[in-house]
Scaffold this motif. Sequence first.
Motif, short mmCIF file in Angstrom:
data_model
loop_
_atom_site.label_atom_id
_atom_site.label_comp_id
_atom_site.label_asym_id
_atom_site.label_seq_id
_atom_site.Cartn_x
_atom_site.Cartn_y
_atom_site.Cartn_z
N PHE A 168 0.83 -1.21 0.00
CA PHE A 168 0.00 0.00 0.00
C PHE A 168 0.86 1.26 0.00
O PHE A 168 0.61 2.20 -0.77
CB PHE A 168 -0.94 0.02 1.20
N ALA A 169 1.88 1.31 0.85
CA ALA A 169 2.73 2.49 0.90
C ALA A 169 3.45 2.71 -0.42
O ALA A 169 3.56 3.84 -0.91
CB ALA A 169 3.74 2.36 2.04
N ARG A 170 3.93 1.64 -1.01
CA ARG A 170 4.64 1.77 -2.29
C ARG A 170 3.68 2.21 -3.40
O ARG A 170 4.03 3.03 -4.25
CB ARG A 170 5.31 0.44 -2.63
N ALA A 171 2.46 1.66 -3.38
CA ALA A 171 1.47 2.07 -4.38
C ALA A 171 1.13 3.54 -4.24
O ALA A 171 0.95 4.25 -5.24
CB ALA A 171 0.21 1.22 -4.24
N THR A 172 1.04 4.03 -3.00
CA THR A 172 0.72 5.44 -2.77
C THR A 172 1.75 6.35 -3.41
O THR A 172 1.41 7.34 -4.07
CB THR A 172 0.62 5.71 -1.26
N VAL A 173 3.02 6.02 -3.25
CA VAL A 173 4.07 6.85 -3.83
C VAL A 173 4.06 6.75 -5.35
O VAL A 173 4.24 7.76 -6.06
CB VAL A 173 5.45 6.45 -3.26
N ARG A 176 1.12 8.91 -6.56
CA ARG A 176 1.29 10.35 -6.33
C ARG A 176 2.51 10.94 -7.04
O ARG A 176 2.49 12.10 -7.47
CB ARG A 176 1.41 10.61 -4.83
N GLU A 177 3.58 10.13 -7.16
CA GLU A 177 4.83 10.69 -7.65
C GLU A 177 5.40 9.98 -8.87
O GLU A 177 6.39 10.42 -9.44
CB GLU A 177 5.88 10.68 -6.53
N GLY A 178 4.79 8.85 -9.26
CA GLY A 178 5.24 8.15 -10.44
C GLY A 178 6.56 7.43 -10.29
O GLY A 178 7.24 7.17 -11.30
N ARG A 179 6.95 7.06 -9.06
CA ARG A 179 8.22 6.39 -8.86
C ARG A 179 8.04 5.19 -7.94
O ARG A 179 7.01 5.05 -7.27
CB ARG A 179 9.26 7.34 -8.28
N LEU A 180 9.04 4.33 -7.92
CA LEU A 180 9.06 3.16 -7.06
C LEU A 180 9.92 3.44 -5.83
O LEU A 180 10.92 4.15 -5.93
CB LEU A 180 9.62 1.95 -7.80
N ILE A 181 9.54 2.87 -4.69
CA ILE A 181 10.35 3.00 -3.48
C ILE A 181 10.62 1.61 -2.92
O ILE A 181 9.93 0.64 -3.23
CB ILE A 181 9.68 3.88 -2.40
N SER A 182 11.64 1.52 -2.07
CA SER A 182 12.02 0.26 -1.45
C SER A 182 11.10 -0.06 -0.28
O SER A 182 10.33 0.78 0.19
CB SER A 182 13.46 0.33 -0.96
N LYS A 183 11.20 -1.28 0.22
CA LYS A 183 10.42 -1.66 1.39
C LYS A 183 10.85 -0.87 2.62
O LYS A 183 10.03 -0.51 3.46
CB LYS A 183 10.55 -3.17 1.64
N ARG A 184 12.13 -0.57 2.72
CA ARG A 184 12.60 0.23 3.86
C ARG A 184 11.99 1.64 3.80
O ARG A 184 11.54 2.17 4.82
CB ARG A 184 14.13 0.32 3.85
N GLU A 185 11.97 2.23 2.61
CA GLU A 185 11.34 3.54 2.46
C GLU A 185 9.84 3.47 2.77
O GLU A 185 9.28 4.40 3.35
CB GLU A 185 11.56 4.07 1.05
N ALA A 186 9.21 2.38 2.37
CA ALA A 186 7.78 2.22 2.65
C ALA A 186 7.52 2.16 4.15
O ALA A 186 6.56 2.75 4.65
CB ALA A 186 7.27 0.95 1.97
#
Length: 237
Positions: A168-173, A176-186
Motif C-alpha cells: 500500500f505504501a509503495r502504491a501510494t508513492v 502520487r509521484e510516479g516512482r518506485l520505493i524500497s520496502k525500507r522507504e515504505a
Amino acid sequence: MQTDALLDRFLADLAPLAPVAVWAHGSLAGGDYQEGRSDLDLIAVLPSVTPRTVWRLAKLHARLRAEPLSAQLHCTYLTPSADLDRRHLTWAHEELFRRPVSPVTRRELHSFGRVLHGKPPADLLAPVPDRELTDYVIRDQRDFWRPALDNAALWHRDVWVDLGLLTFARATVTVREGRLISKREALDLLPRLGAPEEVVADVRGRRYGTPGPAVENRAELTRGYLGPAIDELVAAY
C-alpha cells in the motif's frame, strides 16, 4: 555469502539452456536485500521454452533444493519475443506455475535491474509508461488487496500483514509521484500515512531487526487501517 553461492550455482546449472539474459529485480537489485529474509527475484530470458525446457527447469530447481536459501529463489522464464501480458513459466514457492510479468517488475528492471548474465533489460523489454504503471498499482489495490481484507484469517499471518502494508505504501508513492520505493522507504513512510505505529514497528523488527512478541490485535489493526486507506487512494485516482 550464501546468496552469491546460490546465484553462482543457479547460473551454472542454467548455462546448458543458453540463456540470453538473467536479471535480478526486487530487493536484490534495489539495495534493500536482507539475506535469509528477502526473496531472490529473478528473470531469465531463454531462446525458447518448450515442454522439454520445462522438464529440464523442474529438474534444475529440484537439484537446487539442497542449497541454503533455495526456497527464496523465484525466477520467471521468458523468451526474447514474449508477450509480457501473458502468463509465463515461473518457479516460486518451490513449485512451477505460470504468471505474467507485472508493470512494476518491468519498471524495476529498467530502473535498477541487476544484470547477472547477458543482455541488459533495455535491449529486450519495452519501457513501462507512467500511466500503465499507475493503472496497474491501482487495480492491484482495488481488485486484490481490498477484497482480501474480507478474509480475516489471512491477516493472522506475517506475510499478509507485511506485504499488505508495504504494498500500500509503495502504491501510494507510485500513484502520487510516479516512482518506485524500497520496502525500507515504505516502512519509514507508513506512520506518516496513518498506519498503526506498533504494527509498523512489528514489521520492521521482523525484516530488519529482532522479531518481538506479536502485537495484540495486529490483524484487526491492519485491516482497520488498510480498508479506508485503500478506498481513499483508489477514489482519488
